[in-house]
Design a protein around this motif. Structure first.
Motif, short mmCIF file in Angstrom:
data_model
loop_
_atom_site.label_atom_id
_atom_site.label_comp_id
_atom_site.label_asym_id
_atom_site.label_seq_id
_atom_site.Cartn_x
_atom_site.Cartn_y
_atom_site.Cartn_z
N GLY A 257 -14.20 -7.63 -25.81
CA GLY A 257 -13.97 -7.70 -27.25
C GLY A 257 -15.08 -7.01 -28.01
O GLY A 257 -16.08 -6.61 -27.43
N PRO A 258 -14.88 -6.88 -29.34
CA PRO A 258 -15.88 -6.18 -30.15
C PRO A 258 -17.15 -7.03 -30.37
O PRO A 258 -17.17 -8.21 -30.01
CB PRO A 258 -15.14 -5.96 -31.48
CG PRO A 258 -14.14 -7.07 -31.54
CD PRO A 258 -13.73 -7.34 -30.13
N ALA A 259 -18.16 -6.41 -30.98
CA ALA A 259 -19.41 -7.10 -31.25
C ALA A 259 -19.19 -8.31 -32.15
O ALA A 259 -18.39 -8.25 -33.09
CB ALA A 259 -20.38 -6.13 -31.92
N GLY A 260 -19.86 -9.40 -31.84
CA GLY A 260 -19.84 -10.57 -32.73
C GLY A 260 -18.59 -11.43 -32.62
O GLY A 260 -18.41 -12.35 -33.42
N ALA A 261 -17.75 -11.19 -31.63
CA ALA A 261 -16.53 -12.00 -31.49
C ALA A 261 -16.81 -13.34 -30.81
O ALA A 261 -15.92 -14.18 -30.70
CB ALA A 261 -15.47 -11.22 -30.72
#
Ligand code: DC
Length: 228
Positions: free
Chosen positions: A13-17
């Motif tokens: 997943g993307p950053a900060g998920a």
């Protein structure tokens, strides 16, 4: 039923998920190791920054890698990462290193070297690992795959809280959000093993969920197949 020795859980997943927070807690509940693959790209990015090497220069980064001793150790089940004998676990969490990690992660020479290590670790024991390409490229046969997302503003808030917790009082929410979006774009658009949800991954939008709720989603999905 998935036998214990094949208990491999891919979280992308993307950053900060929330990938690393969730993966660490799931690892504790299942009593297995958690491998943070982003830390490996961060360690390579940190070394390039320290040596003043351009983070997008494939030949120079490739040369640097050949002379680098990258070591991952699990101490009391917690991952520590060493570059040339120095523990850099606490030095790789700055915004500069985040961007450098994203830059070097686009270089095939870096990905091939790090993916080889990731596959070796996964072949030795049950493991949960998080990253961008675990379910699509590193371990496409993993029996459990999750793709965590959240809205951009929620992810930026979480990243900022994380940075504040590490003593960074300087970064603003706006700067964090812009950095994060730039990094996600770069990670999604690179040619080699980009950030992408695997077709057989379960999508979990964590925007409205608490940490415990996300952990429960993963654990129930895993235990479901472990016992049936
Ligand atoms: O998960 P993280 O923010 O620590 O990752 C840092 C960078 O490393 C991220 O912007 C992209 C790269 N990365 C990657 O390309 N593949 C992975 N499996 C893990 C991280």
């Amino acid at each position: 039923m998935v036998p214990e020795e094949q208990l491999i859980i891919a979280v992308d997943g993307p950053a900060g998920a929330g990938k690393s927070t969730i993966a660490r807690l799931v690892a504790k509940k299942l009593n297995i190791l958690y491998l943070d693959t982003g830390a490996m790209y961060r360690a390579v990015g940190l070394k390039a920054l320290r040596e003043g090497i351009s983070t997008s220069h494939e030949a120079q980064i490739g040369d640097m890698l050949k002379k680098t001793d990258l070591d991952i150790r699990f101490i009391d089940q917690e991952q520590r990462i060493f570059i040339d004998g120095q523990d850099v676990t606490n030095d790789i969490r700055t915004p500069d290193v985040s961007m450098a990690a994203s830059d070097v992660s686009a270089l095939p020479v870096v990905r091939k070297a790090l993916v080889k290590i990731q596959r070796e670790i996964a072949a030795r024991q049950p493991l949960i690992l998080d990253g961008r390409d675990i379910g699509t490229y590193v371990l496409p046969d993993a029996p459990f795959k999750f793709f965590l997302t959240a809205s951009a503003s929620e992810r930026a808030k979480r990243r900022l809280a994380d940075l504040r917790g590490r003593g960074d009082q300087a970064s603003s929410l706006e700067a964090v959000r812009m950095d994060m979006e730039r990094r996600d774009r770069q990670d999604s658009e690179r040619a080699f093993a980009p950030l992408r949800q695997a077709e057989d991954a379960m999508l979990v939008d964590t925007t409205q969920l608490t940490i415990d709720e996300v952990v429960d989603v993963l654990i129930s999905k895993i235990l479901d197949r472990q016992v049936s």
